[in-house]
Design a protein around this motif. Structure first.
Motif, PDB file in Angstrom:
ATOM      1  N   TYR A 155       0.852  -1.196   0.000  1.00 56.08           N
ATOM      2  CA  TYR A 155       0.000   0.000   0.000  1.00 56.08           C
ATOM      3  C   TYR A 155       0.881   1.236   0.000  1.00 56.08           C
ATOM      4  O   TYR A 155       2.016   1.209   0.478  1.00 56.08           O
ATOM      5  CB  TYR A 155      -0.937   0.035   1.212  1.00 56.08           C
ATOM      6  CG  TYR A 155      -2.105   0.989   1.023  1.00 56.08           C
ATOM      7  CD1 TYR A 155      -3.219   0.586   0.296  1.00 56.08           C
ATOM      8  CD2 TYR A 155      -2.067   2.290   1.509  1.00 56.08           C
ATOM      9  CE1 TYR A 155      -4.271   1.460   0.069  1.00 56.08           C
ATOM     10  CE2 TYR A 155      -3.120   3.168   1.287  1.00 56.08           C
ATOM     11  CZ  TYR A 155      -4.221   2.748   0.566  1.00 56.08           C
ATOM     12  OH  TYR A 155      -5.255   3.617   0.334  1.00 56.08           O
ATOM     13  N   LEU A 156       0.353   2.353  -0.557  1.00 56.90           N
ATOM     14  CA  LEU A 156       1.030   3.648  -0.541  1.00 56.90           C
ATOM     15  C   LEU A 156       0.112   4.656   0.132  1.00 56.90           C
ATOM     16  O   LEU A 156      -1.065   4.764  -0.230  1.00 56.90           O
ATOM     17  CB  LEU A 156       1.350   4.101  -1.973  1.00 56.90           C
ATOM     18  CG  LEU A 156       2.315   3.202  -2.744  1.00 56.90           C
ATOM     19  CD1 LEU A 156       2.324   3.588  -4.229  1.00 56.90           C
ATOM     20  CD2 LEU A 156       3.724   3.305  -2.177  1.00 56.90           C
ATOM     21  N   THR A 157       0.633   5.383   1.097  1.00 56.59           N
ATOM     22  CA  THR A 157      -0.212   6.289   1.868  1.00 56.59           C
ATOM     23  C   THR A 157       0.533   7.576   2.208  1.00 56.59           C
ATOM     24  O   THR A 157       1.760   7.616   2.182  1.00 56.59           O
ATOM     25  CB  THR A 157      -0.663   5.609   3.176  1.00 56.59           C
ATOM     26  OG1 THR A 157      -1.646   6.424   3.835  1.00 56.59           O
ATOM     27  CG2 THR A 157       0.524   5.399   4.105  1.00 56.59           C
ATOM     28  N   ALA A 158      -0.230   8.638   2.526  1.00 63.54           N
ATOM     29  CA  ALA A 158       0.358   9.933   2.914  1.00 63.54           C
ATOM     30  C   ALA A 158      -0.183  10.354   4.273  1.00 63.54           C
ATOM     31  O   ALA A 158      -1.280   9.958   4.680  1.00 63.54           O
ATOM     32  CB  ALA A 158       0.037  10.994   1.862  1.00 63.54           C
ATOM     33  N   ASN A 159       0.584  11.197   4.967  1.00 69.65           N
ATOM     34  CA  ASN A 159       0.269  11.639   6.323  1.00 69.65           C
ATOM     35  C   ASN A 159      -0.612  12.892   6.287  1.00 69.65           C
ATOM     36  O   ASN A 159      -0.134  13.986   6.013  1.00 69.65           O
ATOM     37  CB  ASN A 159       1.591  11.922   7.068  1.00 69.65           C
ATOM     38  CG  ASN A 159       1.382  12.256   8.526  1.00 69.65           C
ATOM     39  OD1 ASN A 159       0.301  12.074   9.079  1.00 69.65           O
ATOM     40  ND2 ASN A 159       2.441  12.736   9.164  1.00 69.65           N
ATOM     41  N   ARG A 160      -1.897  12.729   6.576  1.00 68.25           N
ATOM     42  CA  ARG A 160      -2.844  13.847   6.563  1.00 68.25           C
ATOM     43  C   ARG A 160      -3.462  14.004   7.951  1.00 68.25           C
ATOM     44  O   ARG A 160      -3.106  13.282   8.881  1.00 68.25           O
ATOM     45  CB  ARG A 160      -3.928  13.607   5.501  1.00 68.25           C
ATOM     46  CG  ARG A 160      -3.360  13.375   4.098  1.00 68.25           C
ATOM     47  CD  ARG A 160      -4.449  13.125   3.064  1.00 68.25           C
ATOM     48  NE  ARG A 160      -3.917  12.545   1.846  1.00 68.25           N
ATOM     49  CZ  ARG A 160      -3.403  13.229   0.822  1.00 68.25           C
ATOM     50  NH1 ARG A 160      -3.398  14.547   0.869  1.00 68.25           N
ATOM     51  NH2 ARG A 160      -2.910  12.621  -0.232  1.00 68.25           N
ATOM     52  N   VAL A 161      -4.427  14.903   8.084  1.00 66.11           N
ATOM     53  CA  VAL A 161      -5.014  15.208   9.394  1.00 66.11           C
ATOM     54  C   VAL A 161      -6.533  15.130   9.314  1.00 66.11           C
ATOM     55  O   VAL A 161      -7.150  15.706   8.413  1.00 66.11           O
ATOM     56  CB  VAL A 161      -4.604  16.618   9.872  1.00 66.11           C
ATOM     57  CG1 VAL A 161      -5.307  16.968  11.183  1.00 66.11           C
ATOM     58  CG2 VAL A 161      -3.092  16.702  10.051  1.00 66.11           C
ATOM     59  N   VAL A 162      -7.116  14.409  10.269  1.00 69.68           N
ATOM     60  CA  VAL A 162      -8.573  14.383  10.381  1.00 69.68           C
ATOM     61  C   VAL A 162      -8.986  15.306  11.524  1.00 69.68           C
ATOM     62  O   VAL A 162      -8.299  15.401  12.545  1.00 69.68           O
ATOM     63  CB  VAL A 162      -9.093  12.948  10.638  1.00 69.68           C
ATOM     64  CG1 VAL A 162      -8.681  12.432  12.010  1.00 69.68           C
ATOM     65  CG2 VAL A 162     -10.617  12.904  10.503  1.00 69.68           C
ATOM     66  N   SER A 163     -10.094  16.000  11.321  1.00 66.54           N
ATOM     67  CA  SER A 163     -10.625  16.889  12.357  1.00 66.54           C
ATOM     68  C   SER A 163     -12.138  16.940  12.217  1.00 66.54           C
ATOM     69  O   SER A 163     -12.699  16.468  11.221  1.00 66.54           O
ATOM     70  CB  SER A 163     -10.030  18.291  12.215  1.00 66.54           C
ATOM     71  OG  SER A 163     -10.415  18.856  10.974  1.00 66.54           O
ATOM     72  N   LYS A 164     -12.780  17.537  13.194  1.00 67.81           N
ATOM     73  CA  LYS A 164     -14.219  17.751  13.079  1.00 67.81           C
ATOM     74  C   LYS A 164     -14.468  18.940  12.150  1.00 67.81           C
ATOM     75  O   LYS A 164     -13.728  19.930  12.189  1.00 67.81           O
ATOM     76  CB  LYS A 164     -14.824  18.019  14.449  1.00 67.81           C
ATOM     77  CG  LYS A 164     -14.932  16.776  15.321  1.00 67.81           C
ATOM     78  CD  LYS A 164     -15.726  17.065  16.594  1.00 67.81           C
ATOM     79  CE  LYS A 164     -15.973  15.789  17.366  1.00 67.81           C
ATOM     80  NZ  LYS A 164     -16.749  16.030  18.605  1.00 67.81           N
TER      81      LYS A 164
END
Length: 302
Positions: free
Chosen positions: A127-136
């Motif tokens: 798998y290939l993935t990137a570092n993102r941010v989840v928020s409300k």
């Protein structure tokens, strides 16, 4: 118990043959053959790679790939009844447990990079993935820049929290960075308002949002802290024989029609325990990675 101690004990009981067997099979396959057990490490909340279903059974995309490797080990050792021992690991314990021989293979969401390859090896990328941010959505975080001066959490022992700290320093963002013990705790901190955002691999965030009480309340940033990085299963470092068996197993799987079915099972179909569909079709980068399997940690190779 460390691997070398296990092998030492085994060799005491079979002094004449153990050295020759280790030379032929390498330390991990020798241990597995002598004990009749292969030990897999699993995660409890790395959806959809490795996590617990409604019956507390470890399942997931990476688990299925690891079971293909287990089948290859059974064939290599002519041990169809080889026992599989499942051990829970966290982001902080997964590499040490492989390095000291407690776990033979970790099946989860581990990023393969040059720093980690100094301690362990990795299977071919799945798998290939990137570092993102989840928020409300109510927090009005539309990009990483919006996190300046905010409290942000990530999971201890991950590359994500390292990248978060690096961005905080290099960009002078003034974030208050918290470390949680696992992904579930990190997401809970956003749910309960103790952190504004949770920085993690985008596919893991999508899985946590999809399985939350109110998925419509969350948003994931379109921009990321990094370029897409490869995931692979963690293997003992310097064990060429065991790695060769793993690589042969994954090459056979990745280049077969079965790989598309396995992808569809976990990324474009309803998955346990809540029957949510992540709706992540296989992109061109992943098609290339499966057509030409590689263990490279270099993001430029994908």
């Amino acid at each position: 118990m460390q691997l070398k101690h296990i092998l030492a004990g085994i060799c005491l009981a079979a002094a004449g043959t153990c050295a020759a067997m280790a030379d032929d099979l390498g330390p991990t396959l020798t241990k597995i053959k002598q004990t009749g057990v292969i030990t897999l490490g699993y995660r409890d909340s790395s959806i959809p790679f490795s996590y617990l279903d409604g019956h507390q059974k470890p399942i997931g995309f990476a688990m299925d790939i690891c079971y293909h490797i287990v089948d290859a080990v059974k064939a290599k050792l002519s041990m169809p009844n080889l026992k599989v021992n499942l051990v829970p690991v966290t982001s902080a314990t997964r590499i040490p447990l492989v390095a000291n021989g407690t776990v033979d293979l970790v099946c989860g969401s581990a990023t393969n990079n040059e720093a980690r390859e100094k301690q362990v090896s990795f299977s071919q990328t799945y798998y290939l993935t990137a570092n993102r941010v989840v928020s409300k959505k109510s927090s009005n975080i539309h990009s990483i820049e919006d996190l300046k001066g905010k409290t942000v959490v990530s999971t201890s022992g991950t590359t994500n929290i390292q990248q978060l700290a690096e961005a905080n320093k290099s960009k002078g963002m003034g974030m208050n960075i918290l470390a949680a013990k696992d992904h579930a705790e990190s997401f809970l901190m956003v749910e309960t308002g103790r952190a504004v955002g949770f920085a993690m691999d985008d596919i893991l965030l999508a899985g946590l949002v999809a399985n939350s009480k109110d998925p419509q309340d969350y948003v994931i940033t379109p921009d990321a802290f990094n370029k897409a990085e490869p995931y692979g299963a963690i293997l003992p470092k310097g064990d060429a024989q065991f790695k060769a068996v793993a690589d042969q197993a994954t090459t056979a799987l990745y280049t077969s029609p079965e790989m598309e079915k396995l992808w569809a099972k976990w990324f474009t179909s309803p998955i346990p325990p809540n029957n949510v569909n992540l709706n992540v079709p296989m992109n061109e980068a992943m098609k290339k990675a499966f057509a030409h399997p590689t263990t490279s940690p270099n993001v430029a190779d994908y």
